[in-house]
Write an enzyme that holds these catalytic residues in place. Structure first.
Site, short mmCIF file in Angstrom:
data_model
loop_
_atom_site.label_atom_id
_atom_site.label_comp_id
_atom_site.label_asym_id
_atom_site.label_seq_id
_atom_site.Cartn_x
_atom_site.Cartn_y
_atom_site.Cartn_z
N TYR A 1 0.85 -1.19 0.00
CA TYR A 1 0.00 0.00 0.00
C TYR A 1 0.88 1.24 0.00
O TYR A 1 1.90 1.28 -0.67
CB TYR A 1 -0.99 -0.04 1.17
CG TYR A 1 -2.14 0.90 0.91
CD1 TYR A 1 -2.96 0.71 -0.20
CD2 TYR A 1 -2.40 1.99 1.74
CE1 TYR A 1 -4.00 1.59 -0.49
CE2 TYR A 1 -3.43 2.86 1.47
CZ TYR A 1 -4.23 2.66 0.35
OH TYR A 1 -5.24 3.53 0.06
N ARG B 1 -9.44 11.35 -7.14
CA ARG B 1 -8.43 11.99 -6.27
C ARG B 1 -7.61 10.90 -5.61
O ARG B 1 -7.78 10.59 -4.44
CB ARG B 1 -9.13 12.86 -5.20
CG ARG B 1 -8.17 13.73 -4.40
CD ARG B 1 -8.75 14.08 -3.05
NE ARG B 1 -8.89 12.93 -2.18
CZ ARG B 1 -7.93 12.48 -1.37
NH1 ARG B 1 -6.76 13.06 -1.33
NH2 ARG B 1 -8.15 11.43 -0.59
N LYS C 1 -6.44 -1.48 -0.17
CA LYS C 1 -7.21 -1.29 1.07
C LYS C 1 -7.78 -2.62 1.56
O LYS C 1 -7.75 -2.92 2.76
CB LYS C 1 -8.35 -0.30 0.84
CG LYS C 1 -7.91 1.15 0.73
CD LYS C 1 -7.61 1.75 2.08
CE LYS C 1 -7.29 3.23 1.96
NZ LYS C 1 -7.03 3.89 3.25
N GLU D 1 -13.61 5.61 -1.26
CA GLU D 1 -12.17 5.87 -1.21
C GLU D 1 -11.75 6.79 -2.35
O GLU D 1 -12.06 6.53 -3.52
CB GLU D 1 -11.41 4.53 -1.31
CG GLU D 1 -9.94 4.64 -1.03
CD GLU D 1 -9.64 4.97 0.43
OE1 GLU D 1 -8.65 5.69 0.66
OE2 GLU D 1 -10.38 4.50 1.31
N ASP D 2 -11.06 7.86 -2.01
CA ASP D 2 -10.44 8.76 -2.98
C ASP D 2 -11.44 9.35 -3.97
O ASP D 2 -11.20 9.40 -5.18
CB ASP D 2 -9.29 8.05 -3.71
CG ASP D 2 -8.07 7.88 -2.81
OD1 ASP D 2 -8.06 8.46 -1.71
OD2 ASP D 2 -7.14 7.16 -3.20
N ASP E 1 -13.53 6.84 3.87
CA ASP E 1 -12.28 6.69 4.62
C ASP E 1 -11.45 7.97 4.61
O ASP E 1 -10.80 8.30 5.60
CB ASP E 1 -11.46 5.54 4.03
CG ASP E 1 -10.22 5.26 4.86
OD1 ASP E 1 -10.34 5.10 6.08
OD2 ASP E 1 -9.11 5.21 4.29
N ASP E 2 -11.48 8.73 3.51
CA ASP E 2 -10.71 9.97 3.45
C ASP E 2 -11.24 11.02 4.41
O ASP E 2 -10.48 11.81 4.97
CB ASP E 2 -10.72 10.53 2.03
CG ASP E 2 -10.20 9.52 1.02
OD1 ASP E 2 -9.01 9.18 1.11
OD2 ASP E 2 -10.98 9.07 0.17
N ASN F 1 0.29 11.87 1.10
CA ASN F 1 0.92 10.70 0.49
C ASN F 1 1.05 10.91 -1.01
O ASN F 1 0.27 11.66 -1.60
CB ASN F 1 0.04 9.45 0.73
CG ASN F 1 0.23 8.87 2.11
OD1 ASN F 1 1.34 8.67 2.55
ND2 ASN F 1 -0.86 8.60 2.78
#
Length: 619
Positions: A167, A220, A238, A309-310, A332-333, A475
């Protein structure tokens, strides 16, 4: 005439085994239900019995999967570890080498090959890497595609070494170059063209049950921007952590990508791009695509947790608010990053002696991650006694246009509450000017822009607080707002530092500090496990607050003294279990849990359902 279907020579045996398996599954469920309800049991359940039930439960191979098909399915494949009986009854005899190895031998061999994969390259040294971790990432992906049990056993046993490879930060490179690194498909892809067909498409997924879905639209990816369909490596990565850190069964995990186009012109111009070649759709058409996806997934897999996610702001917050009270889902973000940041700050407060509700915070970045973190911290401050208005006065948000104040004319959804009304005259102030004006205790980097936190900024912060707290969360590594070494040296070792990507220990004035990685893997596997265990209908903000508080409680005073604000990654399964227990308790207290624990003991119940990578008999 209708042709008769050709039956396997073992069809009769398979039919009998199938009946036995159904009976065994029914018996196992009956035992579990009886244990959970307390019927037929006057004394406490022996944990050894639950462990034995898990060990005796076989892996059921569909009767249509036989011979070489088993070898090519990574969920069923054991490589060189099939027993003689399994070879005989599953049509494998002669298809694998005659010697039978143990899983432990396979792990040893796989780790040897992992260590040999990749060598030092000039470009890796420039990125702060001592070896070609991309080659190691590809080796691990190939292993996962070949033998999932072996893959997860290796990852679980060496999680602190494997997590950065499978990851962040390595997965960022894998996403950027996915068009050239592509080996074989994993997960499911949905597009805007599939509206009207998604219910039928979901039936193509080969597993009967799914416990967790991680989905992205690729808009993103980490701090790398719009990568379109190449963002699929994120849900895959993930879910690898859901299994290794949270004990989810890999056969019940579904990575998904919703391809609504891309605005990345470089990808659209690439002859190897694997996604839809048009700009991103927006507005009602976009919402219609996501709506159908959510309904299709939850219709076939009603117990699945869906993790967003993202997704880019403002879609990320819009979708969360649209679905969170209807489906078992979270972002999650927004919520995961917020909770892991809160946990680190709660632990840091033990070292500084100043509670969170009294701290002033400068946050760099006002996108989905930045707003999500700030919203989580505001919620935490209100739980510590402040009103929402009082809590908001503790925040200063800086984006690409500078300090955000009420003088700004255009604000995105969710940003207006953080626009400072007390200093409109310094609208657009630089980060350094903001730090000098606000004199913050905490500096959060969630910008996705590397090097923004410069020496003058850190020294200005350190000038007014004995123990500055700096979390550079972006990140991958090269996008971190500052490095651990910079933060420690510019504060003479006084800083409490954490980052989104891992950094090596730093020695300042003869003392060695171990910077922590503020990785969402501390939060989402345990939170998901708790919700899965109790079948919580929805996931509240309180769930994430309690998950963060539980995570913070696992950090020892000795670790704080060494500069750490998170527990060692090597303890992640135990941390996830503790978080899951608290999450299930909260869901039960809120009245959204749909099942009761064995013996009214969530810890015992959760331990009994956590999957561990070991070979089980194939039926």
């Amino acid at each position: 005439k209708k042709k008769k279907k050709k039956l396997s020579p073992h069809a009769g045996v398979m039919s009998g085994l199938k009946k036995q398996v159904r009976h065994l599954n029914a018996s196992t469920r009956a035992v579990r239900n009886a244990l959970a309800s307390g019927k037929g049991a006057k004394k406490k359940v022996d944990p050894k019995l639950l462990d034995r039930i898990n060990k005796l439960q076989p892996t059921v191979v569909p009767h249509t999967t036989f011979g070489s098909e088993i070898i090519w399915d990574p969920y069923f494949n054991k490589g060189t570890a099939f027993s003689q009986r399994e070879q005989d009854r599953k049509g494998l005899r002669g298809l694998v080498p005659p010697a039978q190895m143990t899983l432990e031998q396979q792990v040893k061999r796989a780790y040897y090959n992992f260590q040999r994969a990749g060598g030092t390259h000039e470009r890796d040294v420039k990125r702060g890497m001592t070896e070609n971790v991309v080659a190691k990432h590809l080796y691990m992906i190939a292993l996962q595609d070949r033998n999932e049990t072996l893959f997860y056993r290796l990852v679980t046993e060496k999680i602190d070494e494997m997590a950065p490879v499978i990851y962040t930060p390595t997965v960022g490179y894998a996403c950027q170059h996915a068009n050239m690194l592509f080996r074989r498909p994993r997960g499911m892809y949905f597009t805007a063209k599939d509206v009207g067909d998604m219910h039928a498409m979901v039936q193509n997924w080969p597993r009967e049950e799914v416990d967790v879905v991680v989905v992205t639209d690729g808009s993103r990816i980490l701090g790398l921007g719009d990568l379109g369909v190449q963002g699929m490596a994120i849900p895959i990565g993930k879910l690898s952590l859901y299994v290794a850190a949270g004990g989810f069964n890999p056969g019940r995990c579904l990575p998904a990508l919703i391809d609504v186009g891309t605005d990345n012109q470089e990808l659209l111009n690439s002859e190897y791009y694997l996604g839809m070649r048009h700009p991103r759709i927006r507005g009602e058409e976009y919402v219609r695509v996501i709506d159908e996806f959510m309904i299709a997934i939850t219709t076939r897999f009603p117990n699945a947790i869906i993790q967003f996610e993202d997704f880019k702001t403002p879609n990320a917050e819009m979708l969360l608010n649209r679905y969170r009270d209807v489906f078992r889902c979270f972002n999650d973000d927004i919520q995961g990053t917020g909770a892991v940041t809160l946990a680190g700050l709660l632990a840091a407060a033990r070292r500084t002696g100043k509670p969170l509700r009294e701290c002033k915070i400068v946050c760099i970045g006002a996108g989905s991650a930045g707003l999500g973190v700030c919203n989580t911290l505001v919620d935490a401050m209100t739980r510590q006694g402040l009103s929402a208005d009082e809590a908001l006065k503790h925040f200063y948000l800086v984006d690409q246009f500078g300090l955000m104040t009420s003088a700004r004319k255009e604000l995105q959804l969710g940003q207006d509450r953080y626009a400072r009304a007390d200093c409109p005259e310094i609208e657009g102030a630089s980060l350094l000017q903001t730090v000098e004006h606000a004199k913050p205790d905490i500096l959060l980097g969630l910008s996705g822009v590397g090097g923004l936190v410069t020496e003058p900024v850190v020294r200005a912060m350190a000038a007014h607080t004995d123990t500055p707290i700096i979390f550079a969360m972006s990140n991958p590594t090269h996008l971190s707002e500052c490095t651990a070494e910079q933060a420690y040296r510019w504060t003479d070792g006084r800083v409490v530092f954490a980052s989104g990507s891992p950094f090596a220990p730093v020695t300042v004035n003869g003392k060695t500090y171990r910077p922590s990685q503020a990785n969402n893997m501390y939060i989402f596997p345990g939170t998901g496990l708790g919700i899965h265990a109790c079948l919580g209908r929805t996931i509240s903000d309180r769930v994430f607050y309690e998950a963060a508080a539980t995570l913070a409680s696992t950090v020892t005073d000795q670790q704080l003294e060494m500069g750490e604000v998170y527990p060692p990654i090597s303890n992640i399964r135990d941390v996830s279990r503790r978080i899951a227990v608290r999450v299930a308790q909260v869901a039960q207290e809120e009245g959204v849990a749909q099942t009761d624990p064995i013996d009214d003991d969530w810890d015992l119940h959760i331990q009994s359902i956590m999957w561990y990578p070991e070979y089980k008999p194939l039926l």
